[in-house]
Design an enzyme around this catalytic site. Structure first.
Site, PDB file in Angstrom:
ATOM      1  N   TYR A   1     -36.002 -32.153 -41.789  1.00 44.00           N
ATOM      2  CA  TYR A   1     -37.188 -32.216 -40.926  1.00 44.00           C
ATOM      3  C   TYR A   1     -36.831 -31.726 -39.516  1.00 44.00           C
ATOM      4  O   TYR A   1     -37.537 -30.894 -38.926  1.00 44.00           O
ATOM      5  CB  TYR A   1     -37.697 -33.663 -40.875  1.00 44.00           C
ATOM      6  CG  TYR A   1     -38.920 -33.872 -40.009  1.00 44.00           C
ATOM      7  CD1 TYR A   1     -40.202 -33.640 -40.500  1.00 44.00           C
ATOM      8  CD2 TYR A   1     -38.795 -34.297 -38.686  1.00 44.00           C
ATOM      9  CE1 TYR A   1     -41.320 -33.837 -39.705  1.00 44.00           C
ATOM     10  CE2 TYR A   1     -39.911 -34.495 -37.884  1.00 44.00           C
ATOM     11  CZ  TYR A   1     -41.177 -34.260 -38.395  1.00 44.00           C
ATOM     12  OH  TYR A   1     -42.275 -34.452 -37.601  1.00 44.00           O
TER      13      TYR A   1
ATOM     14  N   GLY B   1     -54.043 -38.362 -39.348  1.00 47.52           N
ATOM     15  CA  GLY B   1     -53.166 -38.526 -38.193  1.00 47.52           C
ATOM     16  C   GLY B   1     -53.496 -37.671 -36.977  1.00 47.52           C
ATOM     17  O   GLY B   1     -54.618 -37.713 -36.444  1.00 47.52           O
TER      18      GLY B   1
HETATM   19  N1  LIG Z   1     -46.243 -38.876 -36.710  1.00 49.15           N
HETATM   20  C1  LIG Z   1     -45.261 -38.534 -35.886  1.00 49.15           C
HETATM   21  O1  LIG Z   1     -44.558 -39.404 -35.340  1.00 49.15           O
HETATM   22  C2  LIG Z   1     -44.982 -37.087 -35.579  1.00 49.15           C
HETATM   23  C3  LIG Z   1     -44.051 -36.809 -34.575  1.00 49.15           C
HETATM   24  C4  LIG Z   1     -43.762 -35.489 -34.270  1.00 49.15           C
HETATM   25  C5  LIG Z   1     -44.383 -34.475 -34.965  1.00 49.15           C
HETATM   26  N2  LIG Z   1     -45.274 -34.786 -35.965  1.00 49.15           N
HETATM   27  C6  LIG Z   1     -45.885 -33.654 -36.650  1.00 49.15           C
HETATM   28  O2  LIG Z   1     -47.291 -33.718 -36.472  1.00 49.15           O
HETATM   29  C7  LIG Z   1     -47.950 -33.079 -37.570  1.00 49.15           C
HETATM   30  C8  LIG Z   1     -48.992 -34.010 -38.118  1.00 49.15           C
HETATM   31  O3  LIG Z   1     -48.333 -35.212 -38.517  1.00 49.15           O
HETATM   32  P1  LIG Z   1     -49.092 -36.588 -38.789  1.00 49.15           P
HETATM   33  O4  LIG Z   1     -48.225 -37.658 -38.277  1.00 49.15           O
HETATM   34  O5  LIG Z   1     -50.487 -36.480 -38.356  1.00 49.15           O
HETATM   35  O6  LIG Z   1     -48.969 -36.611 -40.392  1.00 49.15           O
HETATM   36  P2  LIG Z   1     -50.010 -37.010 -41.535  1.00 49.15           P
HETATM   37  O7  LIG Z   1     -49.184 -37.120 -42.766  1.00 49.15           O
HETATM   38  O8  LIG Z   1     -50.809 -38.182 -41.083  1.00 49.15           O
HETATM   39  O9  LIG Z   1     -50.966 -35.744 -41.631  1.00 49.15           O
HETATM   40  C9  LIG Z   1     -50.487 -34.505 -42.084  1.00 49.15           C
HETATM   41  C10 LIG Z   1     -51.624 -33.751 -42.744  1.00 49.15           C
HETATM   42  O10 LIG Z   1     -51.105 -32.480 -43.164  1.00 49.15           O
HETATM   43  C11 LIG Z   1     -51.612 -32.205 -44.453  1.00 49.15           C
HETATM   44  N3  LIG Z   1     -50.731 -31.289 -45.188  1.00 49.15           N
HETATM   45  C12 LIG Z   1     -49.482 -31.538 -45.638  1.00 49.15           C
HETATM   46  N4  LIG Z   1     -49.018 -30.480 -46.321  1.00 49.15           N
HETATM   47  C13 LIG Z   1     -50.001 -29.537 -46.295  1.00 49.15           C
HETATM   48  C14 LIG Z   1     -50.128 -28.237 -46.835  1.00 49.15           C
HETATM   49  N5  LIG Z   1     -49.150 -27.694 -47.579  1.00 49.15           N
HETATM   50  N6  LIG Z   1     -51.276 -27.554 -46.606  1.00 49.15           N
HETATM   51  C15 LIG Z   1     -52.276 -28.103 -45.873  1.00 49.15           C
HETATM   52  N7  LIG Z   1     -52.206 -29.339 -45.352  1.00 49.15           N
HETATM   53  C16 LIG Z   1     -51.095 -30.050 -45.565  1.00 49.15           C
HETATM   54  C17 LIG Z   1     -51.696 -33.564 -45.135  1.00 49.15           C
HETATM   55  O11 LIG Z   1     -52.576 -33.549 -46.257  1.00 49.15           O
HETATM   56  C18 LIG Z   1     -52.163 -34.452 -43.999  1.00 49.15           C
HETATM   57  O12 LIG Z   1     -53.569 -34.540 -43.957  1.00 49.15           O
HETATM   58  C19 LIG Z   1     -46.830 -32.709 -38.554  1.00 49.15           C
HETATM   59  O13 LIG Z   1     -46.452 -31.360 -38.357  1.00 49.15           O
HETATM   60  C20 LIG Z   1     -45.713 -33.639 -38.144  1.00 49.15           C
HETATM   61  O14 LIG Z   1     -44.446 -33.152 -38.539  1.00 49.15           O
HETATM   62  C21 LIG Z   1     -45.597 -36.056 -36.272  1.00 49.15           C
END
Ligand SMILES: NC(=O)c1ccc[n+]([C@@H]2O[C@H](COP(=O)([O-])OP(=O)(O)OC[C@H]3O[C@@H](n4cnc5c(N)ncnc54)[C@H](O)[C@@H]3O)[C@@H](O)[C@H]2O)c1
Length: 264
Positions: free
Chosen positions: A159, A18
């Site tokens: 969250y 992501g």
């Molecule tokens: N997707 C959205 O709409 C959105 C919106 C706002 C904020 N976010 C934030 O953006 C960040 C990335 O989200 P994303 O959408 O890319 O999610 P995603 O699930 O696609 O990627 C998250 C990554 O974090 C890794 N991860 C999870 N727990 C872990 C740990 N304990 N140690 C190491 N790595 C770990 C996972 O393996 C994964 O590769 C997160 O903090 C999420 O809360 C996402």
């Protein structure tokens, strides 16, 4: 593509998917040297191999893994200019059904780990020389969310609380570390098309009795800029925050959401 991250050494957590992946690609194109960390070590390694960068398998909730990750950066470069403290998880749970274990797990990854990764990086950054071409010693960038500000996601109370905590930690770190010439900012994405949102959509749509895809469709229909957010939309802003162009910014929570926080 720019050369704005030439000479910048950055650690990205949650790099295997992501937003982390899009930021790794963008920051590499902009000239940065990267260490890509993820719980999913194979995913981080595959991306690192493709980009000609380094990777490490690490669980950011474990103190030993945090130190190992930073040791690698300092062995490799003798310094760390930028931490992109991005790893996180999401889970749909109605407020009245949320268990203590579910609360603890969410806060452990999204807030506790974010704090201790930041702390470990800051301890080392404050002892290093300034970044080449900058008055700063280091830059801390957290991934919060617009969920920090409003209830829009009624099924994600834990969250939302974790992300409000990330904004708070970002600001406190900015205040405390300014004297060491370390900045701290966070980004607040909106609804980004990543594997995380696919999971949110599946769980949320199921609770509502909707078809898969319906929660995403409804959530993104409120976006003032008229289209869902991509991870690349976030990556350009993260690259800017990692660059010398943002050196005079600290303590900021930057919404990158197409206006969604105002949209409904
Ligand atoms: N997707 C959205 O709409 C959105 C919106 C706002 C904020 N976010 C934030 O953006 C960040 C990335 O989200 P994303 O959408 O890319 O999610 P995603 O699930 O696609 O990627 C998250 C990554 O974090 C890794 N991860 C999870 N727990 C872990 C740990 N304990 N140690 C190491 N790595 C770990 C996972 O393996 C994964 O590769 C997160 O903090 C999420 O809360 C996402």
């Amino acid at each position: 593509m720019t050369d704005r991250l030439d000479g910048i050494h950055a650690l990205i957590t949650g790099a295997a998917s992501g937003i982390g992946t899009a930021c790794a690609r963008r920051m590499a194109r902009d000239g940065a040297q990267l260490l890509l960390a993820d719980l999913n070590g194979a995913g981080a390694k595959a991306l690192a191999d493709e980009l000609g960068q380094a990777s490490v398998q690490a669980d950011v909730t474990r103190a030993g893994d945090i130190e190992r990750m930073l040791d690698l950066a300092y062995q490799r470069w003798g310094r760390l200019d930028v931490l992109f403290n991005n790893a996180g998880i999401a889970e749909i749970r109605p407020l009245l059904e949320l268990s203590e274990d579910e609360w603890d797990r969410m806060l452990a990854v999204n807030l506790r780990a974010v704090f201790f990764v930041l702390q470990a990086a800051a301890k080392r950054m404050r002892a290093q020389a300034p970044i080449a071409g900058s008055e700063l010693r280091g830059k801390l960038i957290q991934t919060a969310s617009i969920a920090a500000y409003r209830g829009g996601l009624a099924y994600m109370p834990h969250y939302a609380a974790s992300k409000a905590g990330v904004v708070s930690v970002t600001r406190t770190a900015a205040q405390v570390l300014a004297a060491d010439r370390i900045t701290s900012n966070c980004i607040c994405p909106g609804a980004v098309d990543t594997p995380m949102w696919k999971k949110i959509d599946a769980q949320w749509s199921k609770i509502e009795g909707w078809q898969t895809g319906e929660a995403w469709k409804r959530r993104t229909s409120f976006i003032p800029l008229g289209r869902p957010e991509t991870a690349d939309d976030v990556a350009g802003v993260v690259s800017f925050l990692a660059s010398r162009d943002s050196d005079y910014m600290t303590g900021q929570a930057v919404n990158v959401d197409g206006g969604l926080v105002m949209g409904n």
